[in-house]
Design an enzyme around this catalytic site. Structure first.
Site, PDB file in Angstrom:
ATOM      1  N   SER A 144       0.878  -1.188   0.000  1.00 17.71           N
ATOM      2  CA  SER A 144       0.000   0.000   0.000  1.00 17.71           C
ATOM      3  C   SER A 144       0.900   1.219   0.000  1.00 17.71           C
ATOM      4  O   SER A 144       2.070   1.122   0.412  1.00 17.71           O
ATOM      5  CB  SER A 144      -0.857  -0.009   1.282  1.00 17.71           C
ATOM      6  OG  SER A 144      -1.497   1.236   1.480  1.00 17.71           O
ATOM      7  N   TYR A 157      -1.944  -1.057  10.393  1.00 19.37           N
ATOM      8  CA  TYR A 157      -1.995  -1.257   8.946  1.00 19.37           C
ATOM      9  C   TYR A 157      -0.704  -0.736   8.294  1.00 19.37           C
ATOM     10  O   TYR A 157      -0.089  -1.410   7.454  1.00 19.37           O
ATOM     11  CB  TYR A 157      -3.217  -0.539   8.379  1.00 19.37           C
ATOM     12  CG  TYR A 157      -3.456  -0.768   6.900  1.00 19.37           C
ATOM     13  CD1 TYR A 157      -4.097  -1.917   6.458  1.00 19.37           C
ATOM     14  CD2 TYR A 157      -3.035   0.165   5.946  1.00 19.37           C
ATOM     15  CE1 TYR A 157      -4.322  -2.133   5.100  1.00 19.37           C
ATOM     16  CE2 TYR A 157      -3.253  -0.042   4.599  1.00 19.37           C
ATOM     17  CZ  TYR A 157      -3.898  -1.187   4.173  1.00 19.37           C
ATOM     18  OH  TYR A 157      -4.114  -1.398   2.828  1.00 19.37           O
TER      19      TYR A 157
HETATM   20  P1  NAD Z   1     -11.575  -5.865   0.479  1.00 23.90           P
HETATM   21  O1  NAD Z   1     -11.929  -5.748   1.906  1.00 23.90           O
HETATM   22  O2  NAD Z   1     -12.594  -5.655  -0.559  1.00 23.90           O
HETATM   23  O3  NAD Z   1     -10.855  -7.269   0.188  1.00 23.90           O
HETATM   24  C1  NAD Z   1     -10.008  -7.911   1.102  1.00 23.90           C
HETATM   25  C2  NAD Z   1     -10.335  -9.391   1.062  1.00 23.90           C
HETATM   26  O4  NAD Z   1      -9.434 -10.084   1.941  1.00 23.90           O
HETATM   27  C3  NAD Z   1     -11.747  -9.684   1.567  1.00 23.90           C
HETATM   28  O5  NAD Z   1     -12.476 -10.440   0.603  1.00 23.90           O
HETATM   29  C4  NAD Z   1     -11.543 -10.434   2.844  1.00 23.90           C
HETATM   30  O6  NAD Z   1     -12.549 -11.405   3.131  1.00 23.90           O
HETATM   31  C5  NAD Z   1     -10.180 -11.077   2.612  1.00 23.90           C
HETATM   32  N1  NAD Z   1      -9.568 -11.453   3.887  1.00 23.90           N
HETATM   33  C6  NAD Z   1      -9.459 -10.698   5.000  1.00 23.90           C
HETATM   34  N2  NAD Z   1      -8.922 -11.414   5.985  1.00 23.90           N
HETATM   35  C7  NAD Z   1      -8.674 -12.642   5.486  1.00 23.90           C
HETATM   36  C8  NAD Z   1      -8.138 -13.837   6.030  1.00 23.90           C
HETATM   37  N3  NAD Z   1      -7.726 -13.898   7.318  1.00 23.90           N
HETATM   38  N4  NAD Z   1      -8.048 -14.928   5.238  1.00 23.90           N
HETATM   39  C9  NAD Z   1      -8.458 -14.894   3.941  1.00 23.90           C
HETATM   40  N5  NAD Z   1      -8.981 -13.782   3.375  1.00 23.90           N
HETATM   41  C10 NAD Z   1      -9.091 -12.680   4.143  1.00 23.90           C
HETATM   42  O7  NAD Z   1     -10.381  -4.821   0.257  1.00 23.90           O
HETATM   43  P2  NAD Z   1      -9.469  -4.554  -1.029  1.00 23.90           P
HETATM   44  O8  NAD Z   1      -9.400  -3.092  -1.163  1.00 23.90           O
HETATM   45  O9  NAD Z   1      -9.857  -5.396  -2.163  1.00 23.90           O
HETATM   46  O10 NAD Z   1      -8.060  -5.030  -0.421  1.00 23.90           O
HETATM   47  C11 NAD Z   1      -7.208  -5.974  -1.062  1.00 23.90           C
HETATM   48  C12 NAD Z   1      -5.783  -5.675  -0.653  1.00 23.90           C
HETATM   49  O11 NAD Z   1      -5.426  -4.383  -1.133  1.00 23.90           O
HETATM   50  C13 NAD Z   1      -5.556  -5.639   0.859  1.00 23.90           C
HETATM   51  O12 NAD Z   1      -4.308  -6.240   1.172  1.00 23.90           O
HETATM   52  C14 NAD Z   1      -5.486  -4.148   1.158  1.00 23.90           C
HETATM   53  O13 NAD Z   1      -4.766  -3.866   2.314  1.00 23.90           O
HETATM   54  C15 NAD Z   1      -4.821  -3.640  -0.090  1.00 23.90           C
HETATM   55  N6  NAD Z   1      -4.984  -2.220  -0.392  1.00 23.90           N
HETATM   56  C16 NAD Z   1      -6.206  -1.699  -0.627  1.00 23.90           C
HETATM   57  C17 NAD Z   1      -6.335  -0.346  -0.895  1.00 23.90           C
HETATM   58  C18 NAD Z   1      -7.665   0.294  -1.155  1.00 23.90           C
HETATM   59  O14 NAD Z   1      -7.727   1.521  -1.205  1.00 23.90           O
HETATM   60  N7  NAD Z   1      -8.742  -0.433  -1.320  1.00 23.90           N
HETATM   61  C19 NAD Z   1      -5.191   0.473  -0.927  1.00 23.90           C
HETATM   62  C20 NAD Z   1      -3.951  -0.111  -0.685  1.00 23.90           C
HETATM   63  C21 NAD Z   1      -3.848  -1.456  -0.424  1.00 23.90           C
END
Ligand code: NAD
Length: 258
Positions: A144, A157
């Site tokens: 991130s 985080y």
């Molecule tokens: P999201 O919440 O839509 O998806 C995250 C997924 O991870 C969910 O489906 C959740 O069920 C799954 N998850 C959580 N804990 C888990 C576990 N213990 N075992 C298996 N699965 C698990 O969010 P997203 O935005 O799609 O995030 C995906 C990745 O991107 C994450 O690592 C997040 O930190 C990163 N990220 C997101 C953003 C953003 O702005 N959305 C920015 C930077 C990084």
């Protein structure tokens, strides 16, 4: 669309979430067989349906990435069903509690590190040997922009995403002899459930105002779309990126250029 993953196998964690689901669709459209991993409570079946509609043989494996038995199981299931793993999008993550570090709950800190750090390490630990057995592959970890700068309100985080970058570099060095490339993507805000949660956490009364303020802080003036992250991940795993490893790539509308 090119079909750069014909005959290849992609394992994607967090597959039922915003970015993970977009990656499933992208890899499916480009010809990969898919192993979709997420918590048992999630809508993995919808993800399978979308991938199969794009013509991809797809296996859904419910797993908690913090549990080594679950991680070993999804890696093994991928090998048993498809015989190999070529691309691994190690993407599951949680935002955790949102608020000042002095009030941060210890159990939340531990959970964020368990999912975002230990889960990413376990994924590499069990997937890399399978990749190596078929001559190599590519791992992309989701970090991130919070892994590149300080971000008030999300101390656990931010720590976890800095750790993902450190693990990515170490893994790139250790796995290069096996033909495995390891990179990390660093998204700025992307339009998913996670950002809705962060916006509410920052200002429960006016989450839309937080959205507008965050979007305007990005040079391109908007959040990214999950499909834009998926396109970068597909590129990194493709034959177009064979000299990239240990590479940490912001995908952020220019945010880190400030
Ligand atoms: P999201 O919440 O839509 O998806 C995250 C997924 O991870 C969910 O489906 C959740 O069920 C799954 N998850 C959580 N804990 C888990 C576990 N213990 N075992 C298996 N699965 C698990 O969010 P997203 O935005 O799609 O995030 C995906 C990745 O991107 C994450 O690592 C997040 O930190 C990163 N990220 C997101 C953003 C953003 O702005 N959305 C920015 C930077 C990084």
């Amino acid at each position: 669309m090119e079909r750069r993953f014909e005959g290849k196998v992609a394992v994607i964690t967090g597959a039922a979430g915003g970015i993970g689901r977009a990656a499933v669709e992208r890899f499916a459209q480009e010809g990969a067989a898919i192993v979709a991993v997420d918590l048992p409570s999630t809508a993995l079946e919808e993800v399978v349906a979308a991938a199969e509609a794009a013509g991809a043989p797809t296996l859904a494996i419910p797993a908690d990435v913090t549990r080594s038995a679950d991680v070993e199981n999804y890696a093994k299931a991928a090998r048993e069903r498809f015989g190999r793993i070529d691309a691994f999008f190690n993407n599951a993550g949680i935002e955790g509690w949102i608020g000042p570090m002095l009030q941060y709950p210890e159990d939340q800190f531990d959970r964020v590190l368990a999912v975002n750090v230990k889960g990413v390490w376990l994924g590499m630990k069990y997937v890399a040997p399978i990749m190596a057995a078929s001559g190599g592959g590519c791992i992309v970890n989701t970090a991130s922009v919070a892994g590149l700068t300080g971000t008030p309100g999300i101390i656990a985080y931010g720590a976890s995403k800095h750790a993902v970058i450190g693990m990515t570099k170490t893994a790139a060095l250790e796995l290069a002899p096996f033909g495995i490339r390891v990179c990390a993507v660093c998204p700025a805000p992307i339009e998913t459930r996670m950002m809705r949660s962060l916006e509410r956490g920052i200002n429960p009364d006016e989450p839309d105002a937080v959205h507008r303020q965050l979007a305007s802080s990005i040079p391109l003036g908007r959040y990214g779309e999950p499909a834009e992250v998926a396109a970068l991940v597909a590129y990194l795993c493709s034959p177009d990126a064979t000299y990239l490893t240990g590479t940490i790539i912001p995908i952020d509308g220019g945010r880190m250029a400030r």
